[in-house]
Design a protein around this motif. Structure first.
Motif: not given
Length: 381
Positions: A163-165, A210-213, A169-170
């Motif tokens: 998951a972290n990887l 949050a990053e996915q709005n 990688q976005g």
């Protein structure tokens, strides 16, 4: 007399081997059950059914061997001594068949565990070298082995690494699924919802939202993390004095630092959505926790001071912002902060807003900071 000697010899060898083999078998089985209990796992009907089928195979082999011995005895016309030897030899063969199977299973499980550990080490080395695709391949192989050996701890650990990887990688959707999978195994294994490891994963999910709005999911995630940790700290505070052990104190500190991390993450999210008052409150609380638990000169304390100064500057409180960032810069010098230029860059921007563009040490520091950080970045270390 000869038959009696043979029986004693065979029985002696057989029981000697059985004492050794039985000891190994018990240790292996107890270890297996202990691992399952620690990981919260349980013996499923599928695993039981598999063991039953394996026993049926062994019994059928034993029956075939028994019939061969009986046929031999009938054809050979052996007397009582021959029957005794047959029974002794049958016991030796039975022990041998069962022990061989147990040892094979144990060796196969150990081989898979060793291979899994090696794959995880290769994955970490690949990440260190920046070879993210290779790391992903190693982790996928490792999680397959973890499932095959029913090692819940290894499954959770590998899913977390994956998951972290994916997040780095976005691949936010993939990271979300993997974090949820890891949390599912943890909760089904009996890990409480307010466990720090569960809350840390929940915080990562909130950051992804949050990053996915996905504002509602993000706010809900941040609120769950902060409220759970605050309630946990309150319970720890109410513990009787005799229960305030060193272990409890370590847990309390870890919980407080995790709360500070949650507040810091939520503050950044709120700043990005221009909720500056709420962001400033979260930064102030995070800064207070970091100062109390890690000291005034800790790198994270200085970063939080700089971030809070940035919020004050955006609110138009330039003088307050300048005092705070100047304090952070001075402390970074005494502590030889490795990223002092970031703090100087923040101070350069605040100096421009206050109009102090010439004269004095501050202007010189601002010019130095501007030359070091041409992009004017004020982001995190």
């Amino acid at each position: 007399m000869a038959a009696s000697c043979v029986r004693r010899a065979v029985l002696g060898q057989t029981m000697s081997w059985f004492r050794i083999s039985a000891g190994r078998s018990v240790r292996v089985r107890l270890t297996h059950l202990d691992n399952r209990q620690q990981s919260g796992g349980s013996v499923t009907s599928q695993s039981v059914e598999g063991k039953h089928s394996a026993c049926w195979v062994k019994v059928s082999r034993h029956e075939s061997i028994s019939r061969n011995f009986q046929n031999t005895q009938r054809g050979g016309g052996g007397g009582g001594g021959g029957g005794g030897r047959g029974r002794v030899l049958w016991a030796a063969v039975a022990f041998s068949l069962f022990s061989s199977s147990d040892e094979d299973q144990r060796d196969e499980a150990q081989r898979k565990e060793d291979e899994m550990i090696l794959l995880l080490k290769k994955a970490k080395l690949s990440v260190y070298r920046g070879q993210l695709q290779a790391a992903s391949g190693f982790l996928h192989q490792a999680v397959v082995l973890a499932h095959q050996t029913h090692n819940n701890q290894a499954i959770i650990y590998t899913y977390s690494l994956m998951a972290n990887l994916a997040y780095v990688q976005g691949q936010l959707d993939n990271a979300e699924k993997l974090f949820k999978a890891a949390m599912s195994f943890m909760l089904s294994g009996g890990t409480p919802q307010d466990d720090n490891a569960v809350i840390e994963m929940s915080l990562k999910l909130a950051t992804i939202y949050a990053e996915q709005n996905k504002a509602e999911l993000a706010e809900h995630g941040f609120r769950f993390c902060t409220e759970s940790l605050e309630a946990k700290l309150q319970k720890q505070k109410e513990l009787p004095a005799e229960e305030q052990t060193e272990e409890e104190e370590t847990l309390r500190k870890e919980t407080r630092l995790l709360l500070g991390l949650c507040l810091d993450s939520r503050a950044r999210y709120r700043a990005s959505t221009l909720h500056l008052n709420q962001a400033g409150q979260d930064y102030q609380r995070a800064l207070d926790i970091c100062r109390q638990e890690q000291g005034d000169t800790h790198p994270q304390t200085l970063v939080l001071m700089s971030d809070l100064a940035t919020i004050l500057d955006l609110q138009g409180r330039h003088d307050d912002a300048l005092v705070l960032v100047q304090q952070a810069v001075d402390l970074s010098r005494s502590a030889e902060h490795p990223d002092q230029h970031v703090l100087l860059g923040n101070m350069a921007g605040i100096l421009l807003h206050t109009g102090q563009r010439s004269g004095g040490v501050r202007s010189q520091e601002g010019s130095e900071a501007g030359s070091r950080t041409r992009s004017g970045s004020t982001r995190r270390l």
